[in-house]
Scaffold this active site. Structure first.
Site, PDB file in Angstrom:
ATOM      1  N   LYS A  69      47.669  38.917  31.992  1.00  0.00           N
ATOM      2  CA  LYS A  69      46.702  38.234  32.989  1.00  0.00           C
ATOM      3  C   LYS A  69      46.503  36.869  32.761  1.00  0.00           C
ATOM      4  O   LYS A  69      46.467  36.362  31.824  1.00  0.00           O
ATOM      5  CB  LYS A  69      45.382  39.035  32.767  1.00  0.00           C
ATOM      6  N   HIS A 116      41.721  33.119  36.167  1.00  0.00           N
ATOM      7  CA  HIS A 116      40.675  33.404  35.560  1.00  0.00           C
ATOM      8  C   HIS A 116      39.361  33.086  36.667  1.00  0.00           C
ATOM      9  O   HIS A 116      38.251  32.569  36.014  1.00  0.00           O
ATOM     10  CB  HIS A 116      40.668  32.555  34.297  1.00  0.00           C
ATOM     11  N   PRO A 176      37.851  42.361  33.894  1.00  0.00           N
ATOM     12  CA  PRO A 176      37.029  41.974  32.614  1.00  0.00           C
ATOM     13  C   PRO A 176      36.262  40.943  32.750  1.00  0.00           C
ATOM     14  O   PRO A 176      36.738  39.723  33.075  1.00  0.00           O
ATOM     15  CB  PRO A 176      38.382  41.894  31.566  1.00  0.00           C
ATOM     16  N   ARG A 202      33.317  23.888  31.693  1.00  0.00           N
ATOM     17  CA  ARG A 202      32.512  24.344  32.980  1.00  0.00           C
ATOM     18  C   ARG A 202      31.205  23.490  32.913  1.00  0.00           C
ATOM     19  O   ARG A 202      30.358  24.035  32.086  1.00  0.00           O
ATOM     20  CB  ARG A 202      32.270  26.028  32.680  1.00  0.00           C
ATOM     21  N   THR A 249      45.093  38.541  28.112  1.00  0.00           N
ATOM     22  CA  THR A 249      44.460  37.595  28.821  1.00  0.00           C
ATOM     23  C   THR A 249      45.362  36.129  28.373  1.00  0.00           C
ATOM     24  O   THR A 249      44.932  35.972  27.320  1.00  0.00           O
ATOM     25  CB  THR A 249      43.214  37.067  29.167  1.00  0.00           C
ATOM     26  N   TYR A 255      41.585  39.421  24.103  1.00  0.00           N
ATOM     27  CA  TYR A 255      41.763  38.027  23.536  1.00  0.00           C
ATOM     28  C   TYR A 255      42.385  38.235  22.236  1.00  0.00           C
ATOM     29  O   TYR A 255      42.542  39.184  21.578  1.00  0.00           O
ATOM     30  CB  TYR A 255      40.333  37.408  23.547  1.00  0.00           C
ATOM     31  N   SER A 283      36.415  44.101  28.946  1.00  0.00           N
ATOM     32  CA  SER A 283      36.575  42.679  28.364  1.00  0.00           C
ATOM     33  C   SER A 283      36.694  42.646  26.818  1.00  0.00           C
ATOM     34  O   SER A 283      35.633  43.327  26.075  1.00  0.00           O
ATOM     35  CB  SER A 283      35.664  41.637  28.951  1.00  0.00           C
TER      36      SER A 283
HETATM   37  C1  LIG Z   1      30.917  35.986  34.200  1.00  0.00           C
HETATM   38  C2  LIG Z   1      32.824  36.278  33.799  1.00  0.00           C
HETATM   39  C3  LIG Z   1      33.149  36.409  32.775  1.00  0.00           C
HETATM   40  C4  LIG Z   1      34.449  36.466  32.690  1.00  0.00           C
HETATM   41  N1  LIG Z   1      35.007  36.990  31.622  1.00  0.00           N
HETATM   42  C5  LIG Z   1      36.150  37.354  31.432  1.00  0.00           C
HETATM   43  C6  LIG Z   1      36.782  37.966  30.311  1.00  0.00           C
HETATM   44  O1  LIG Z   1      36.073  38.054  29.201  1.00  0.00           O
HETATM   45  N2  LIG Z   1      38.067  37.906  29.977  1.00  0.00           N
HETATM   46  C7  LIG Z   1      38.966  37.701  30.969  1.00  0.00           C
HETATM   47  O2  LIG Z   1      40.113  38.007  31.053  1.00  0.00           O
HETATM   48  N3  LIG Z   1      38.519  37.111  32.248  1.00  0.00           N
HETATM   49  C8  LIG Z   1      37.248  36.910  32.249  1.00  0.00           C
HETATM   50  N4  LIG Z   1      36.880  36.492  33.563  1.00  0.00           N
HETATM   51  C9  LIG Z   1      37.791  36.325  34.738  1.00  0.00           C
HETATM   52  C10 LIG Z   1      37.646  37.593  35.532  1.00  0.00           C
HETATM   53  O3  LIG Z   1      38.489  38.800  34.884  1.00  0.00           O
HETATM   54  C11 LIG Z   1      38.594  37.368  36.965  1.00  0.00           C
HETATM   55  O4  LIG Z   1      39.827  36.941  36.342  1.00  0.00           O
HETATM   56  C12 LIG Z   1      37.962  36.622  37.984  1.00  0.00           C
HETATM   57  O5  LIG Z   1      36.653  36.861  37.918  1.00  0.00           O
HETATM   58  C13 LIG Z   1      38.423  36.997  39.507  1.00  0.00           C
HETATM   59  O6  LIG Z   1      38.009  36.080  40.128  1.00  0.00           O
HETATM   60  P1  LIG Z   1      36.661  36.332  41.179  1.00  0.00           P
HETATM   61  O7  LIG Z   1      35.310  36.214  40.281  1.00  0.00           O
HETATM   62  O8  LIG Z   1      36.641  35.154  42.260  1.00  0.00           O
HETATM   63  O9  LIG Z   1      36.742  37.803  41.623  1.00  0.00           O
HETATM   64  C14 LIG Z   1      35.508  36.338  33.895  1.00  0.00           C
HETATM   65  C15 LIG Z   1      34.751  36.087  34.998  1.00  0.00           C
HETATM   66  C16 LIG Z   1      33.598  36.003  35.077  1.00  0.00           C
HETATM   67  C17 LIG Z   1      33.060  35.617  36.600  1.00  0.00           C
END
Ligand SMILES: Cc1cc2nc3c(=O)[nH]c(=O)nc-3n(C[C@H](O)[C@H](O)[C@H](O)COP(=O)(O)O)c2cc1C
Length: 411
Positions: free
Chosen positions: A265, A289, A88, A175, A166, A140, A117
């Site tokens: 998650k 995350h 997501p 960040r 999550t 969320y 997401s």
């Molecule tokens: C641009 C972006 C937006 C994200 N938004 C969410 C989100 O809305 N909900 C969520 O549970 N995780 C979110 N994540 C985390 C991802 O679901 C995931 O846990 C993470 O990207 C995995 O690591 P990786 O980018 O190294 O593959 C986001 C990650 C990125 C890069």
């Protein structure tokens, strides 16, 4: 939408995730690229997520010919052609107009699952329509319990197969790349922000023209339907008075009110994994995350073995964070995961060529998995276990050193 010859040639030149990332860096305004690429504070966890995989080595079985490695598996009875799901990710229409719908389509075509997401930039209903009855929904806790319940009820009605709650986003993290770039989720598309971001947007006219043609989507599509006193909720209202993530009490409510699988998650400890199990959840995603929330949280590949030892066999374990190569997927499976999620790599793919770019990233990972399995002498992902791995610093000859138990060589 068919790709032009130029776009097809460009895709063919993208051999791996790093090529895709480089392309995304050239194509997106700095604020948008960093929103995807960056992590929290010193980005310690972000870096360790990928380094953790690099510290693992295979123990290949040579002299074996595997003509067609078996990559398929199933998750809660749902078949997937290979154990890689798209994680997501919020804000995807900033990257490309295809956004979440393009990702969901690419995942479905690849025979796998997209986890939509809560912060998607198409509504959960629009995403579900793209491939009915296939995908999962990430939860969320917008506007407290009421907002969260609204999302669960709608996800159920739209046919999502599983809910992924999550739990690691209680508040927005620090960040710093976003702060420096003047990027924030509560931003509005207006003249003041246009002025602030102007210098970053000017060198990216193609991105800007496409974004304007797409109607400059910056809202969270799902919350448009969530109202307070009949008024649609605004972004800044979310997550600062109460936890933005479901608490364990909320997870218990979801468990009681959703018939399909419920996953949690953001699990990084055996304590939380057991808690999810005790509440009747069906799975966990070992996740930090992508290093975007608590900095100095452990890398997921480092804690996966202890979580697998605690709850493996009793619930499905998925993992994400730092998966970049097909070989990383194999390492995660060997340490007890049933499947992995990828985040940034497919978002870079989206920047590269919309839905086709995501498909290209998934195809590349699949091909890398196949080739690595042939080189390892491994015929099926079901065969992977600790005996296929060793850790940098462990003697290659000793399978007993491979367990990477919590007391093992930490780095
Ligand atoms: C641009 C972006 C937006 C994200 N938004 C969410 C989100 O809305 N909900 C969520 O549970 N995780 C979110 N994540 C985390 C991802 O679901 C995931 O846990 C993470 O990207 C995995 O690591 P990786 O980018 O190294 O593959 C986001 C990650 C990125 C890069």
């Amino acid at each position: 939408m068919a790709l032009s010859r130029f776009e097809r040639t460009r895709l063919a030149r993208v051999l791996n995730y790093e090529d895709a990332r480089r392309f995304a860096k050239r194509a997106l305004p700095r604020a948008v690229f960093d929103y995807v690429d960056g992590g929290a504070e010193d980005e310690i966890t972000l870096r360790r997520n990928t380094d953790g995989f690099r510290d693992l080595r295979f123990r290949p079985r040579m002299g074996v010919w595997v003509a067609e490695p078996e990559l398929s598996t199933s998750l809660f009875g749902q078949a997937v052609s290979f154990p890689v799901l798209t994680a997501p990710c919020g804000g995807l229409r900033l990257i490309h107009p295809h956004g979440d719908v393009g990702v969901a389509n690419a995942s479905a075509s690849a025979g796998t699952i997209h986890i939509a997401s809560s912060a998607s930039s198409f509504s959960l209903e629009q995403i579900a329509e793209s491939s009915p009855g296939r995908h999962w929904f990430q939860l969320y806790r917008y506007l407290g319990r009421a907002g969260m319940e609204n999302l669960v009820i709608r996800a159920k009605a739209a046919g999502y197969k599983a809910i992924v709650a999550t739990i690691d986003t209680q508040v927005g993290s620090k960040r710093e790349r976003n702060w420096r770039n003047g990027f924030s989720y509560s931003m509005r598309v207006n003249a003041a922000n246009a002025l602030k971001l102007g210098p970053q947007l000017a060198p990216r006219p193609f991105w800007l023209a496409r974004y304007v043609r797409d109607g400059m989507p910056f809202q969270l599509a799902n919350t448009a339907a969530i109202t307070r006193d009949g008024v649609p909720m605004a972004l800044p209202e979310m997550g600062y008075r109460e936890s933005n993530s479901p608490t364990w009490e909320d997870v218990a409510w979801v468990r009681q009110n959703f018939d399909g699988p419920v996953l949690v998650k953001g699990v990084l400890t055996t304590e939380d994994a057991r808690r999810a199990l005790d509440l009747g959840c069906d799975g966990v995603v070992v996740s930090n995350h992508g290093g975007r929330q608590l900095d100095a949280a452990p890398a997921t590949i480092d804690v996966l073995p202890e979580v697998a030892a605690a709850v493996g066999g009793k619930m499905e374990i998925l993992v994400d964070g730092g998966v970049r190569r097909g070989s990383d997927v194999l390492k995660a499976l060997a340490l007890g995961a049933k499947a992995v999620l990828i985040g940034r790599p497919y978002v870079w793919g989206l920047a590269l060529g919309g839905q086709d770019g995501v498909a290209h990233v998934l195809d590349t990972l699949r091909a890398e998995m196949q080739r690595s399995m042939q080189l390892m002498g491994c015929s099926s992902v079901q065969d992977l276990d600790h005996s296929w791995l060793t850790h940098v610093g462990s003697p290659l000859s000793s399978a007993s050193e491979n367990t990477r138990a919590p007391s093992g060589p930490a780095s």
